[in-house]
Design an enzyme around this catalytic site. Structure first.
Site, PDB file in Angstrom:
ATOM      1  N   HIS A  73       0.813  -0.892   0.110  1.00  0.00           N
ATOM      2  CA  HIS A  73       0.079  -0.051  -0.076  1.00  0.00           C
ATOM      3  C   HIS A  73       0.951   1.242   0.035  1.00  0.00           C
ATOM      4  CE1 HIS A  73      -3.584   2.282   1.029  1.00  0.00           C
ATOM      5  NE2 HIS A  73      -2.753   3.099   1.798  1.00  0.00           N
TER       6      HIS A  73
ATOM      7  N   HIS B 122     -10.274   1.812  -1.171  1.00  0.00           N
ATOM      8  CA  HIS B 122     -10.395   1.310   0.118  1.00  0.00           C
ATOM      9  C   HIS B 122     -11.233  -0.202   0.059  1.00  0.00           C
ATOM     10  CE1 HIS B 122     -10.241   3.303   4.230  1.00  0.00           C
ATOM     11  NE2 HIS B 122      -9.085   2.977   3.670  1.00  0.00           N
TER      12      HIS B 122
ATOM     13  N   ASN C 135      -3.203   5.334  -7.671  1.00  0.00           N
ATOM     14  CA  ASN C 135      -3.143   4.396  -6.440  1.00  0.00           C
ATOM     15  C   ASN C 135      -3.105   2.814  -7.056  1.00  0.00           C
ATOM     16  OD1 ASN C 135      -5.470   2.653  -4.445  1.00  0.00           O
ATOM     17  ND2 ASN C 135      -3.398   3.808  -3.472  1.00  0.00           N
TER      18      ASN C 135
END
Lengths: 252, 747
Positions: free
Chosen positions: B35, B85, B539
């Protein structure tokens, strides 16, 4: 008139409400909760904007209704100061008992209950003037039966009255100022979108006129004829008709 | 539970020249997670284009910034952040989705931006199937979480998309995009400036508690049913009420700091790695170090262990670096006294927790004991892996020769879960708060706002990524997603200026799944370069797998941000009036792989349409001119469900009540070289355009002269019908099919 737009912790519509007032020719200023009731001195009119004051703990509007700054607003309102609550602000006014005001002060006569569907609803919601225009100071320059566009965004917007007596009083005293023109999407009693008080100087309105208050915000069809005209797009229009009328109150 | 591998543990001891302390161990656990470190993907992400004339601030800080242009002589930037998420949302859907928004809002805030919009790309399991109660629960609770947070903080929802696929049954995807507005000369950076030696580090927000401990590491592991319960503690607790007050206090603090002469404060979101992760990156980015006093961190309970205070990921926290004296006192006064954070949320406040040091060393004290003492780069430089890249599975095959009954199939296509109206879901989100919305979510292919009061300058934004394509070919799916997002921005009258990518993939230690990631990145790069668009933010979310170990559908999810020079030249997709010309821009293809129609008629196999980004670029430019000169009245991108579904949506309008019909010629007339079923329902990209009747002939002629594939296919009519060749539908019937499916989940 100087207009205070009161910001609670959790308010979220203060900026556009201030713009709507000022574009209508009013003299608005944001007053933050922490400035306290003394900050309201010198203001002639009051707006409680949309949002989630104090996280809507207990019930929507219930905690804010007990904030000292709101006590000062209610005091001014009972002496005739023009007072407008939009969405969360309407919930606060109803929680104080100011609107519909058919019972003793401090005892709510109605509530904004959770929408019948049980969840938040965001939708265009045109309103119809359902009381004589002169019944409420905010509508006295509208034509009878006027349609005013608005946009509803709320989870707890279902007007519900304390009892049959209140419901009758609201109808008899013509306190139901606006009904929804279309579908009763939240299940409100009497299809109610906005209520005034017996004196007609306060208005608790669930949908947001300031969200359809400029031409650019209108549904597609209401801006088709000004395509390519940026000046027209940026001008007040539609829901701001209500604010334009407020100007006659606020901008005196 | 540590996620570090034993070889990583050895590497840490080697780096430090000693055994790590417990706090250091947890710091590496977070910092070296997938992450935070992009340890599997970084080498490949370098292949993406990240520079261009529209970039004000590229990848590398909390969020990227695109150049929106000037209004009244002031240059503005659009701050863009894009996050996932996924794992938290699968384990505790409401909180997981809500904190996803909470985190990204801080990324935008910390660039000095005012929050102007949110979008939420969602991928759920087959919640529409009987026996899928948990998938249904996830699909409903995630939406409640997105709305519960976004509505409360008063940031309008500008769009999003949603797909349902069995590959997401055990692992939903919850991405979120946030946009902010900032004056180009008032950008705040995620780093301390030169000369910041001795500056204070001021932590603002919620009291640190034990929630979210181990979050970064958790999100970088495959989800395991049995451990799901244990991992719930790794999910943070959202507090949108506190965030709403924090946002407003921060909006007030920024200009007052500038007035004190603090032009370059450091300001950074506390996300993965908590206090330690954030503070080390903030100072390291400026080439400096820090000393942190953990005892000065405001906490919810006195007995929290040092490692929890140091790396726990409690929500609603940000870190400032400002000079001592007046600027520090200003922040403390605004947050603690004026906006009274301690009264808003128990224990919330602003606290001075440490100081910036010119020596690039990072130390942390806890009750008089040094618990961290390392060169700061050791903490922030992360770790890299050269993963084995295997061949990505390609599942395309020869296209089926369909011969469908139009009359029967169009209503089925419109009722398909990936085509039907999103209104029941979207209307749970506040679309109009802030009063800036020009085209609300669901009314156009992209959301449009006018974020600068009094200015006609606008922002258009769309998100895209089709999992049905991802399953067939990750690289082509990525190219299609980029092209579609750019087309969507063009379809409302916007000019695409930049992209973000969120790469949601499987397990990078499995070569085939790693191969899918690498191929998708190649596709993203190729399409963006051809379109001339940079990536300014992104991301990577890996280890999205089912309990059986199969990957989710490879899901490169793209956001395209567009500049709107004049909001009065934009339009939603609904047909505007009868008597207009209906024009198809973009060639049809025989490809039916991954199409809705193939699923509806249970046809197996097929290939994906091969986009030509160069052609897409010229089509987008043509549409941009059409909006600017007023000849285009409305436009709609051809995607799920193909051409006929696209025209049906324009006729029905966003609420199914538009009532402007259309008569179209036969497919054989405008696409003679393509089988009829593929012409109507194939998903090759393109536009359907409503052109004013007077302008149509000239415009189409000009486009054809420029080599574009443009053809008039019919006219809009006053009757509420849609006819395609010899088949005629009543719009009311089509609306019924299209409007109702999602009501079951969301009405």
């Amino acid at each position: 008139m100087k207009t205070a737009i009161i910001v609670f912790p959790g308010s979220n519509s203060e900026e556009e409400t201030l713009r709507a007032v000022n574009e209508a020719g009013g003299a608005g200023r944001l007053v933050w909760w922490f400035e306290g009731p003394q900050a309201l001195r010198g203001f002639d009119a009051f707006i409680l904007p949309g949002g989630f004051a104090y996280e809507d703990r207990i019930r929507a509007g219930a905690v804010a209704a007990r904030d000292p700054i709101v006590a000062a607003v209610i005091d001014a309102a009972t002496h005739g100061a023009p007072t407008l609550g939009i969405c969360n602000g309407a919930q606060v006014l109803v929680e104080t008992g100011l609107v519909p005001g058919t019972g003793p002060v401090g005892r709510p006569q109605a509530a904004l209950a959770p929408n019948a569907a049980g969840h938040f609803i965001d939708t265009y919601a045109e309103m119809v003037l359902s009381a004589p225009p002169e019944r409420c100071i905010f509508t006295r320059h509208l034509e009878p039966g006027a349609r005013v566009p608005a946009w509803a965004s709320h989870g707890e917007g279902r007007y519900a009255f304390r009892d049959d007596q209140t419901r009758r009083a609201v109808q008899e005293q013509q306190l139901l100022v606006f009904r929804y023109a279309g579908e009763n999407f939240n299940g409100a009693e009497l299809n109610c979108a906005a209520l005034t008080n017996p004196a007609g100087n306060a208005l608790a309105i669930m949908p947001h006129p300031e969200r359809v208050g400029w031409r650019y915000q209108q549904p597609q069809r209401a801006k088709l004829d000004v395509r390519g005209d940026r000046e027209a797009y940026l001008r007040p229009y539609g829901g701001n008709r209500l604010f334009a009328l407020f100007a006659q109150v606020f901008a005196r | 539970m540590l996620a570090l591998s034993s070889s990583e543990l050895d590497r840490i001891s080697e780096l430090l020249g000693r055994e790590p302390s417990l706090v250091e161990l947890y710091a590496f656990d977070a910092g070296w997670s997938e992450h935070c470190s992009y340890k599997s993907s970084r080498a490949h992400l370098r292949k993406l284009p990240v520079e261009g004339a529209t970039v004000l601030l590229g990848v590398g800080e909390d969020a990227g910034i695109l150049d929106l242009g000037e209004a009244d002589g002031v240059r503005y930037g659009v701050v863009v952040a894009h996050e996932s998420h996924n794992h938290p949302s699968q384990v505790v859907p409401f909180e997981g989705a809500a904190t996803g928004i909470g985190g990204i809002v801080r990324d935008v805030l910390c660039m000095g931006g005012t929050l102007i919009g949110l979008l939420d790309p969602l991928r759920f399991g087959r919640a529409d199937l009987a026996g899928h109660a948990h998938q249904r629960y996830v699909a409903q609770s995630v939406v409640d979480g997105v709305g519960g947070y976004g509505n409360a903080i008063g940031v309008p929802n500008l769009g999003g998309d949603v797909y349902w696929d069995e590959s997401f049954d055990d692992n939903c995807l919850v991405n979120v995009v946030a946009l902010g507005l900032v004056r180009a000369d008032q950008v705040v950076h995620s780093r301390v400036p030169a000369g910041a030696d001795g500056w204070n580090l001021v932590l603002v927000g919620k009291a640190t508690d034990a929630s979210g401990f181990g979050g970064a590491a958790f999100s970088s592991l495959a989800l395991d049913e049995e451990q799901a319960e244990a991992n719930k503690g790794a999910v943070q607790v959202p507090d949108p009420f506190l965030k709403s007050v924090l946002m407003r206090a921060t909006y007030r603090a920024l200009p007052l700091l500038r007035a004190l002469g603090v032009r370059e404060p450091g300001f950074k979101d506390l996300g993965a790695g908590g206090v330690l992760g954030c503070s080390s990156e903030l100072v390291a980015a400026g080439g400096m170090g820090a000393e942190i006093d953990l005892d000065a961190v405001h906490v919810s309970a006195a007995d929290l262990p040092a490692e929890v205070i140091a790396v726990g990921e409690t929500q609603e926290r940000m870190l400032w670096a400002v000079p001592p004296g007046e600027p520090t006192e200003l922040l403390l006064r605004i947050y603690n006294e004026e906006f009274g954070l301690p009264h808003v949320s128990r224990g919330a406040r602003a606290s001075v927790i440490g100081r910036v040091r010119s020596e690039p060393r990072y130390t942390m004290l806890h009750r008089g004991t040094v618990v961290v003492d390392v060169p700061v780069q050791v903490l922030t430089s992360g770790i890299r892996y050269e993963r084995e890249v295997g061949g990505a599975p390609h599942r395309e095959s020869e296209d089926p020769r369909l011969c469908v009954d139009l009359a029967a199939v169009l209503p089925l296509v419109l009722a398909h879960r990936d085509v039907c109206s999103r209104e029941p879901l979207i209307r749970r989100y506040d679309r109009m708060v802030r009063g800036t919305t020009v085209i609300p979510a669901g009314h156009g292919d992209a959301g449009v706002i006018a974020p600068i009061p009094g200015s006609a300058l606008g922002v258009a934004v769309s998100v895209d990524g089709n999992p049905r394509y991802g399953k067939l070919n990750a690289r082509v799916a990525a190219e299609l997603a980029v092209c579609e997002s750019a087309r969507n921005v063009a379809a409302v009258g916007g000019e695409p200026i930049g992209l973000t990518d969120c790469l949601n993939f499987g397990n990078p230690t499995k070569p085939a799944q790693m191969g899918e990631l690498v191929e998708a990145i190649e596709g993203l790069g190729a399409a963006a370069r051809a379109l001339g668009l940079p990536y300014v933010s992104g991301n990577v979310s890996l280890y999205n797998e089912s309990s059986a170990g199969s990957s989710v559908a490879p899901s490169p999810i793209i956001a395209c941000i567009g500049r709107v020079a004049d909001i009065s030249c934009t339009a939603g997709f609904a047909f505007k009036r009868p008597g207009s010309a209906v024009v198809l821009l973009g060639a049809r293809s025989a490809a039916l792989g991954g199409s809705v129609v193939a699923e509806v008629v249970h046809a197996a196999g097929g290939s994906l349409p091969r986009p030509s980004p160069e052609v897409v670029r010229t089509e987008i430019e043509a549409v941009r001119r059409g909006f600017a000169d007023g000849s285009i009245l409305s436009a709609h991108d051809i995607s799920d469900g193909g051409l006929l579904a696209c025209v049906a949506e324009m006729a029905m309008g966003p609420n199914g009540e538009n009532g402007v019909g259309a008569r179209l010629s036969s497919a054989g007339d405008f696409a003679p070289s393509v089988p009829e079923s593929a012409a109507w329902f194939g998903e090759a990209g393109g536009f359907v355009l409503e052109l004013s009747a007077a302008a149509a002939e000239g415009v189409v002629g000009r486009w054809r002269g420029e080599g574009l594939d443009a053809v008039r296919i019919g006219s809009t009519v006053a009757e509420p019908i849609l006819s395609a060749g010899a088949v005629t539908f009543a719009l009311a019937e089509l609306s019924k099919a299209w409007l109702t499916p999602l009501r079951d989940l969301y009405a």
